[in-house]
Scaffold this motif. Structure first.
Motif, PDB file in Angstrom:
ATOM      1  N   ASN A  77      66.363  40.484  28.511  1.00 14.97           N
ATOM      2  CA  ASN A  77      67.823  40.410  28.627  1.00 14.97           C
ATOM      3  C   ASN A  77      68.274  40.394  30.094  1.00 14.97           C
ATOM      4  O   ASN A  77      69.264  41.030  30.465  1.00 14.97           O
ATOM      5  N   THR A  78      67.524  39.650  30.894  1.00 17.91           N
ATOM      6  CA  THR A  78      67.739  39.661  32.341  1.00 17.91           C
ATOM      7  C   THR A  78      67.633  38.251  32.903  1.00 17.91           C
ATOM      8  O   THR A  78      66.812  37.445  32.444  1.00 17.91           O
ATOM      9  N   VAL A  79      68.464  37.974  33.892  1.00 21.42           N
ATOM     10  CA  VAL A  79      68.413  36.725  34.645  1.00 21.42           C
ATOM     11  C   VAL A  79      68.161  37.069  36.106  1.00 21.42           C
ATOM     12  O   VAL A  79      68.637  38.092  36.603  1.00 21.42           O
ATOM     13  N   TYR A  80      67.410  36.201  36.767  1.00 17.87           N
ATOM     14  CA  TYR A  80      67.028  36.451  38.150  1.00 17.87           C
ATOM     15  C   TYR A  80      67.509  35.321  39.059  1.00 17.87           C
ATOM     16  O   TYR A  80      67.663  34.179  38.630  1.00 17.87           O
ATOM     17  N   LEU A  81      67.698  35.661  40.316  1.00 17.31           N
ATOM     18  CA  LEU A  81      67.970  34.662  41.342  1.00 17.31           C
ATOM     19  C   LEU A  81      67.050  34.965  42.515  1.00 17.31           C
ATOM     20  O   LEU A  81      67.246  35.958  43.221  1.00 17.31           O
ATOM     21  N   ARG A  82      66.052  34.139  42.678  1.00 19.02           N
ATOM     22  CA  ARG A  82      65.131  34.280  43.795  1.00 19.02           C
ATOM     23  C   ARG A  82      65.707  33.518  44.977  1.00 19.02           C
ATOM     24  O   ARG A  82      66.005  32.333  44.876  1.00 19.02           O
TER      25      ARG A  82
END
Length: 124
Positions: A77-82
């Motif tokens: 339930n997580t979104v990432y921005l690298r």
């Protein structure tokens, strides 16, 4: 209670990297498109990146193409921005937002839920 919580911001030198996380609680991110926005002091909020639930639709602002990568883990339930090769002009408060219509949008008014933001400062 529906909530989005960003984390991972901080201070970094030019050329450095950070990974922002956007964790949802109170609802599932499945079938939601997730966007990352940023707002620098004295500037308007701008869309940085977006990803649809099946990752078939993505968006990157021209200013971050080739440096930032958006991804999601629906199981967590997580979104990432690298964010790589950070520049001083990337300094801003970064917000994640979720929209129930599952396609990317650069318009803030198109999003239903917002996080509180996380500060990113790029400076030598």
């Amino acid at each position: 209670q529906v909530q989005l919580v960003e984390s991972g911001g901080g201070a970094v030198q030019p050329g450095g990297s950070l990974r922002l996380s956007c964790a949802a609680s109170g609802f599932t991110l499945d079938y939601h498109a997730i966007g990352w926005f940023r707002q620098a002091p004295g500037k308007e909020r701008e869309a940085v990146s977006c990803i649809s639930s099946a990752e078939t639709d993505t968006y990157y602002a021209d200013s971050v193409k080739g440096r930032f990568t958006i991804s999601r883990d629906n199981a967590k339930n997580t979104v990432y921005l690298r964010m790589n090769s950070l520049k001083p002009e990337d300094t801003a408060v970064y917000y994640c937002a979720a929209k129930e219509r599952d396609y990317c949008s650069v318009y803030g008014w198109d999003y239903d839920y917002w996080g509180q933001g996380t500060q990113v400062t790029v400076s030598s």
